[in-house]
Scaffold this motif. Structure first.
Motif, mmCIF file in Angstrom:
data_model
loop_
_atom_site.group_PDB
_atom_site.id
_atom_site.type_symbol
_atom_site.label_atom_id
_atom_site.label_comp_id
_atom_site.label_asym_id
_atom_site.label_seq_id
_atom_site.Cartn_x
_atom_site.Cartn_y
_atom_site.Cartn_z
ATOM 1 N N THR A 1 0.809 -1.214 0.000
ATOM 2 C CA THR A 1 0.000 0.000 0.000
ATOM 3 C C THR A 1 0.841 1.262 0.000
ATOM 4 O OG1 THR A 1 -1.662 -1.207 1.272
ATOM 5 C CG2 THR A 1 -1.891 1.177 1.164
ATOM 6 N N PHE A 2 1.886 1.286 0.801
ATOM 7 C CA PHE A 2 2.716 2.481 0.867
ATOM 8 C C PHE A 2 3.495 2.687 -0.426
ATOM 9 C CE2 PHE A 2 2.116 2.484 5.523
ATOM 10 C CZ PHE A 2 1.858 3.834 5.693
ATOM 11 N N ALA A 3 3.720 1.620 -1.182
ATOM 12 C CA ALA A 3 4.347 1.780 -2.500
ATOM 13 C C ALA A 3 3.394 2.507 -3.437
ATOM 14 C CB ALA A 3 4.725 0.416 -3.073
ATOM 15 N N LEU A 4 2.106 2.156 -3.379
ATOM 16 C CA LEU A 4 1.114 2.866 -4.187
ATOM 17 C C LEU A 4 1.020 4.326 -3.769
ATOM 18 C CD1 LEU A 4 -1.774 0.206 -4.229
ATOM 19 C CD2 LEU A 4 -0.087 0.646 -6.021
ATOM 20 N N TYR A 5 1.019 4.557 -2.466
ATOM 21 C CA TYR A 5 0.937 5.925 -1.951
ATOM 22 C C TYR A 5 2.168 6.737 -2.371
ATOM 23 C CZ TYR A 5 0.836 9.768 1.423
ATOM 24 O OH TYR A 5 0.845 11.019 2.005
ATOM 25 N N SER A 6 3.347 6.131 -2.281
ATOM 26 C CA SER A 6 4.578 6.816 -2.691
ATOM 27 C C SER A 6 4.560 7.129 -4.177
ATOM 28 C CB SER A 6 5.797 5.946 -2.355
ATOM 29 O OG SER A 6 5.885 5.708 -0.969
ATOM 30 N N LEU A 7 4.017 6.203 -4.965
ATOM 31 C CA LEU A 7 3.941 6.425 -6.413
ATOM 32 C C LEU A 7 3.027 7.606 -6.731
ATOM 33 C CD1 LEU A 7 4.996 5.178 -9.051
ATOM 34 C CD2 LEU A 7 2.915 3.805 -9.143
ATOM 35 N N ILE A 8 1.925 7.713 -6.015
ATOM 36 C CA ILE A 8 1.014 8.842 -6.222
ATOM 37 C C ILE A 8 1.682 10.147 -5.794
ATOM 38 C CG2 ILE A 8 -1.172 9.867 -5.471
ATOM 39 C CD1 ILE A 8 -2.283 7.024 -5.248
ATOM 40 N N CYS A 9 2.356 10.121 -4.640
ATOM 41 C CA CYS A 9 3.044 11.325 -4.154
ATOM 42 C C CYS A 9 4.162 11.754 -5.092
ATOM 43 C CB CYS A 9 3.613 11.074 -2.761
ATOM 44 S SG CYS A 9 2.366 10.890 -1.471
ATOM 45 N N LYS A 10 4.755 10.813 -5.794
ATOM 46 C CA LYS A 10 5.848 11.133 -6.704
ATOM 47 C C LYS A 10 5.365 11.925 -7.907
ATOM 48 C CE LYS A 10 9.399 8.866 -9.549
ATOM 49 N NZ LYS A 10 9.982 7.572 -9.960
ATOM 50 N N HIS A 11 4.110 11.710 -8.306
ATOM 51 C CA HIS A 11 3.587 12.359 -9.510
ATOM 52 C C HIS A 11 2.620 13.493 -9.207
ATOM 53 C CE1 HIS A 11 5.136 8.596 -11.164
ATOM 54 N NE2 HIS A 11 5.159 9.193 -12.328
ATOM 55 N N ALA A 12 2.306 13.702 -7.957
ATOM 56 C CA ALA A 12 1.409 14.798 -7.590
ATOM 57 C C ALA A 12 1.813 15.327 -6.215
ATOM 58 C CB ALA A 12 -0.045 14.330 -7.575
ATOM 59 N N ARG A 13 1.556 16.607 -5.986
ATOM 60 C CA ARG A 13 1.921 17.230 -4.718
ATOM 61 C C ARG A 13 0.843 16.955 -3.673
ATOM 62 N NH1 ARG A 13 3.763 20.612 -8.815
ATOM 63 N NH2 ARG A 13 5.929 21.283 -8.600
ATOM 64 N N VAL A 14 0.728 15.699 -3.300
ATOM 65 C CA VAL A 14 -0.286 15.301 -2.326
ATOM 66 C C VAL A 14 0.324 14.806 -1.031
ATOM 67 C CG1 VAL A 14 -2.002 14.751 -4.080
ATOM 68 C CG2 VAL A 14 -0.421 12.976 -3.318
ATOM 69 N N GLY A 15 1.643 14.632 -0.998
ATOM 70 C CA GLY A 15 2.297 14.224 0.235
ATOM 71 C C GLY A 15 2.299 15.365 1.229
ATOM 72 N N LEU A 16 2.091 15.049 2.495
ATOM 73 C CA LEU A 16 2.057 16.094 3.509
ATOM 74 C C LEU A 16 3.443 16.609 3.849
ATOM 75 C CD1 LEU A 16 -0.617 14.608 5.919
ATOM 76 C CD2 LEU A 16 -0.882 16.417 4.227
ATOM 77 N N GLN A 17 4.505 15.922 3.347
ATOM 78 C CA GLN A 17 5.857 16.367 3.628
ATOM 79 C C GLN A 17 6.686 16.575 2.380
ATOM 80 O OE1 GLN A 17 7.875 13.873 6.406
ATOM 81 N NE2 GLN A 17 6.317 14.043 7.972
ATOM 82 N N GLY A 18 6.279 16.050 1.230
ATOM 83 C CA GLY A 18 7.160 16.088 0.069
ATOM 84 C C GLY A 18 6.489 16.577 -1.188
ATOM 85 N N GLN A 19 7.313 16.939 -2.166
ATOM 86 C CA GLN A 19 6.858 17.382 -3.469
ATOM 87 C C GLN A 19 7.672 16.654 -4.526
ATOM 88 O OE1 GLN A 19 4.377 19.161 -3.681
ATOM 89 N NE2 GLN A 19 4.174 20.383 -1.820
ATOM 90 N N PRO A 20 7.129 16.481 -5.733
ATOM 91 C CA PRO A 20 7.886 15.844 -6.794
ATOM 92 C C PRO A 20 8.989 16.749 -7.287
ATOM 93 C CG PRO A 20 5.796 16.626 -7.635
ATOM 94 C CD PRO A 20 5.771 16.860 -6.158
ATOM 95 N N THR A 21 10.064 16.152 -7.754
ATOM 96 C CA THR A 21 11.172 16.929 -8.283
ATOM 97 C C THR A 21 10.942 17.273 -9.735
ATOM 98 O OG1 THR A 21 12.351 14.962 -8.989
ATOM 99 C CG2 THR A 21 12.748 15.709 -6.746
ATOM 100 N N ILE A 22 11.715 18.231 -10.240
ATOM 101 C CA ILE A 22 11.589 18.632 -11.641
ATOM 102 C C ILE A 22 11.904 17.455 -12.552
ATOM 103 C CG2 ILE A 22 12.531 20.143 -13.407
ATOM 104 C CD1 ILE A 22 13.041 22.202 -11.266
#
Length: 755
Positions: A120-141
């Motif tokens: 599950t956290f792999a799916l969540y990390s994948l979503i956070c990687k492509h969208a600014r939805v993480g409460l602590q992180g943003q995707p890189t350029i």
């Protein structure tokens, strides 16, 4: 250090960009564990893939492979009321087995790995990687550029891109969506861990911790078929002994345990397929007509509510499906798909067909259909293999639980635990002692409390279906926003698999009072722990980012007492942080706290952040990365020290701190030589050498989190009580130890964060 913490993929938006030196050195990824890369694509032949597929049988499929032992007994708990009911249930099983384990997990979910890991956290990390939805992180350029290149390469339609963009914008603009995604990830992970408590009791060692409970009781229950005088209490006692032995074996590591289990599971699937085929031909080959879905319609028409309730038993045919995804990091996508298609799926289909053929002639034996359908001469050999397979079934969920705990910790959603890597070849093969023994205690308690498999299976079904529904929900977001799949295909996916899972969910919810409450209770406790730790860590993260010091002389000196300049002491001061991100960009607040109370610095200061990365070994030339902090005359440097979980941190005959200090100074001098010129170079090298001769002192930052003034009741309860209690437990278990630092040269600097 106890647990490994991966380098954050997505730095927050308000964080400064990394320096050229820091961004220039990137760690090499291991073959087969690199996101989009699979072993076949990396040039590794089918021979290795076949070997990994064979090994996966002993780790991944034990749970789903033992379902035939108790599925029909759970489905027809009140007996078979109509001759065609078994055909209706068989039709449900065949289509469910095809749609969920084979199609959904085997060919869709396995595409959604993140850096080679599943869960599950792999799916969540994948979503956070492509969208600014993480409460602590943003995707890189770089991530955004890669996404655009991928769209062009795959010729994504304009409508799909627009739909993905709209969904991405809505998620990024909604604070509720951000929290909902995180909470859903935690809940799903907690339910899977709760499964681990149930699985060893029913079928093996956990169904990713839930399925295990039913298998052991089911297998040991077979003893009663031959020894009629054996009581249920004796069966439970034997089950407990097996469970204790199973958990005790976990310390040997997944690699050793899995190598022993794979041949057993091969025999098990061969037995199930063979006996199924034998019973099919002997009793009633015509049961293959259950492939006609009209039998499902007639089954529901004939039984109504009872048929709907029976779905809670049918869904047990899919238990263990999530292990395919959670354990994929141990092997590869192709290997898991190969073993599923060639061995597991055909064997299970034959097993279920054979049992139904037997039940058409012996409907009164449905409660013990599995053991009663075994030919007499094969009973004891099959019974022995069943016991072994049940233990292995739990292994799939135990291993998956370890992986989920590690991922949760890496995401900042779980307190630090001891993570022992049991294989130098596979980063995913780990052992977590604290979790292992807690699970053992919980499994024994469940076995004693429920006594039979019926209640455990109800609880297990609840956890299984909830995990599936959440996984499907995440997968729809990925299909639309990341893969940019045609809308018609997305709708078809939801209409078939999503609707099927929702139907099963409504059924298992009905059995909430009969055991379904158990996984929700486990999940509730784990959710409370995970959310408390995650929320306070997030508050700490933002506190450090907002209170960091700018790396210039005036800002550093501002921490000293008014009208008093900083004194310089002989020697090197190595200022350690405990893995927080602030030292990478700016100076941590605890350094300002130190300077304000002791307005003196050593002649050379190195701010060290030690990271354990998810690879076995880091090349020596990539291990330490330096950058300068402040003006050259300050002689302050930042060092990020990266270590793999198998890296030896000691030289032969030397203590760990000596080897670490020597490497630190050596790489620091190399950095100075590469970035200074002329007299400045000579002077700086002389200062560092002189400081090295004068000695090294290690300063370790320690932190206490309390609710700030004016905080409300819930915040004070969360920070001052919940987090404080967890922190004391973690600290008592393993205080921070960095390379066995000598007590005589270690100074601990404490600071209180008012969050």
């Amino acid at each position: 250090m106890s647990g490994g913490e991966a380098i954050p993929d997505n730095p927050p938006a308000d964080r400064e960009p990394p320096s050229e030196l820091e961004s220039g050195r990137r760690l090499r990824r291991l073959p087969g564990h690199g996101g989009r890369h699979d072993l076949i694509k990396d040039g590794v032949g089918w021979g290795l893939t076949a070997r990994l597929a064979f090994q996966s049988l002993g780790v991944v499929y034990g749970d789903i492979g033992t379902s035939p032992m108790y599925l029909y007994a759970s489905t027809f708990s009140d007996g078979i009321k109509h001759d065609d009911d078994v055909l209706g249930v068989l039709s449900l099983i065949l289509y469910t087995l095809t749609l969920i384990p084979l199609v959904k997990y085997g060919f869709v979910v396995l595409r959604a790995t993140h850096n080679g890991e599943g869960g599950t956290f792999a799916l969540y990390s994948l979503i956070c990687k492509h969208a600014r939805v993480g409460l602590q992180g943003q995707p890189t350029i770089e991530d955004e550029e890669d996404e655009e290149d991928e769209d062009q390469k795959n010729e994504v339609s304009k409508d799909a891109r627009e739909m993905a963009s709209r969904l991405k914008s809505k998620l990024e603009d909604s604070q509720f969506a951000k929290y909902a995604l995180l909470v859903a990830s935690m809940f799903c992970a907690a339910m899977v861990i709760g499964d681990g408590v149930l699985t060893p009791c029913i079928s093996g060692v956990y169904k990713l911790i839930n399925k295990a409970s039913c298998a052991v009781l089911s297998a040991v229950g077979g003893i009663k078929q031959t020894i009629e005088s054996m009581t249920q209490e004796t069966v439970v006692g034997i089950s407990i002994v097996i469970l204790i032995g199973l958990f005790a074996a976990q310390r040997l590591g997944t690699e050793r345990v899995g190598s022993c289990f794979a041949p057993v599971m091969c025999v098990w699937f061969a037995i199930n397929g063979g006996i199924g085929l034998y019973n099919l031909l002997k009793y009633d080959p015509s049961v293959v007509r259950a492939l006609d879905p009209r039998y499902i319609v007639r089954y529901f028409s004939r039984n109504g509510k009872e048929a709907w309730i029976s779905l809670g038993g049918v869904v047990l045919a899919t238990t263990g499906s999530e292990a395919m995804f959670a354990d994929v990091g141990h092997f590869s996508v192709r290997a898991v798909q190969l073993s599923m298609c060639v061995v597991v799926y055909p064997a299970l289909v034959l097993a279920y067909l054979g049992q139904v053929a037997f039940l058409t002639k012996n409907p009164h034996l449905v409660a013990d259909a599995f053991f009663k359908s075994i030919p007499g001469t094969l009973y004891w050999p099959v019974f022995v293999v069943a016991i072994l397979a049940s233990v292995i079934a739990s292994q799939a969920l135990i291993s998956g639980t370890f992986s989920i705990v590690q991922q949760s910790h890496s995401m900042g959603c779980f307190p630090p635990v001891t993570i022992v890597h049991t294989s130098s070849k596979s980063p995913g093969q780990i052992y977590v002692p604290e979790v292992n023994w807690l699970l053992m205690v919980a499994c024994v308690a469940v076995t004693v409390g429920f006594q039979t498999t019926a209640g455990i299976c109800n609880a297990y079904g609840m956890a299984v279906v909830m995990v599936m529904v959440i996984t499907t929900s995440f997968l729809v977001l990925i299909m639309v926003m990341i893969w940019k799949v045609n809308l018609l295909l997305v709708v078809s996916f939801v209409a078939t698999i999503g609707t099927t899972e929702l139907a099963y969910l409504t059924s298992v919810l009905y059995k909430f009072p009969q055991g379904g409450y158990l996984p929700l209770t486990f999940a509730g406790v784990l959710m409370l722990i995970m959310y408390t730790w995650s929320d306070v860590q997030r508050r700490r993260h933002h506190y450090e980012l907002h209170h960091r010091i700018s790396p210039d002389e005036d800002s550093i000196g501002a921490g000293a007492t008014t009208h008093q300049s900083l004194s310089r002491l002989p020697g090197i001061a190595v200022f350690h942080s405990d893995g927080d991100p602030a030292p990478l960009h700016g100076i941590p607040p605890v350094f300002k706290h130190y300077v304000a109370n002791i307005p003196a610095l050593h002649s050379v200061v190195v701010l060290v952040s030690i990271r354990t990365v998810h690879v076995a070994r880091v090349r020596v030339e990539e291990r330490m990365t330096f950058s300068r902090v402040g003006p050259p005359e300050m002689r302050m440097y930042r060092c990020v020290a990266r270590y793999g979980y198998e890296d030896g941190r000691r030289r032969s005959g030397e203590s760990g701190h000596v080897a670490f200090e020597e490497m630190l100074v050596k790489v620091l001098m190399e950095f100075v030589r590469a970035n200074a010129m002329g007299l400045e170079l000579v002077e700086e090298i002389e200062v560092i050498q002189r400081a090295w001769d004068d000695g090294v002192v290690h300063l370790i930052g320690e932190y206490e989190m309390i609710a700030g003034e004016g905080s409300g009741f819930w915040k004070r309860l969360l920070v001052d009580w919940g987090y404080s209690l967890l922190g004391k437990i973690v600290w008592r278990r393993s205080g921070p130890r960095v390379f066995d630092l000598p007590c005589s040269r270690t100074v601990r600097v404490g600071m209180t964060y008012q969050l």
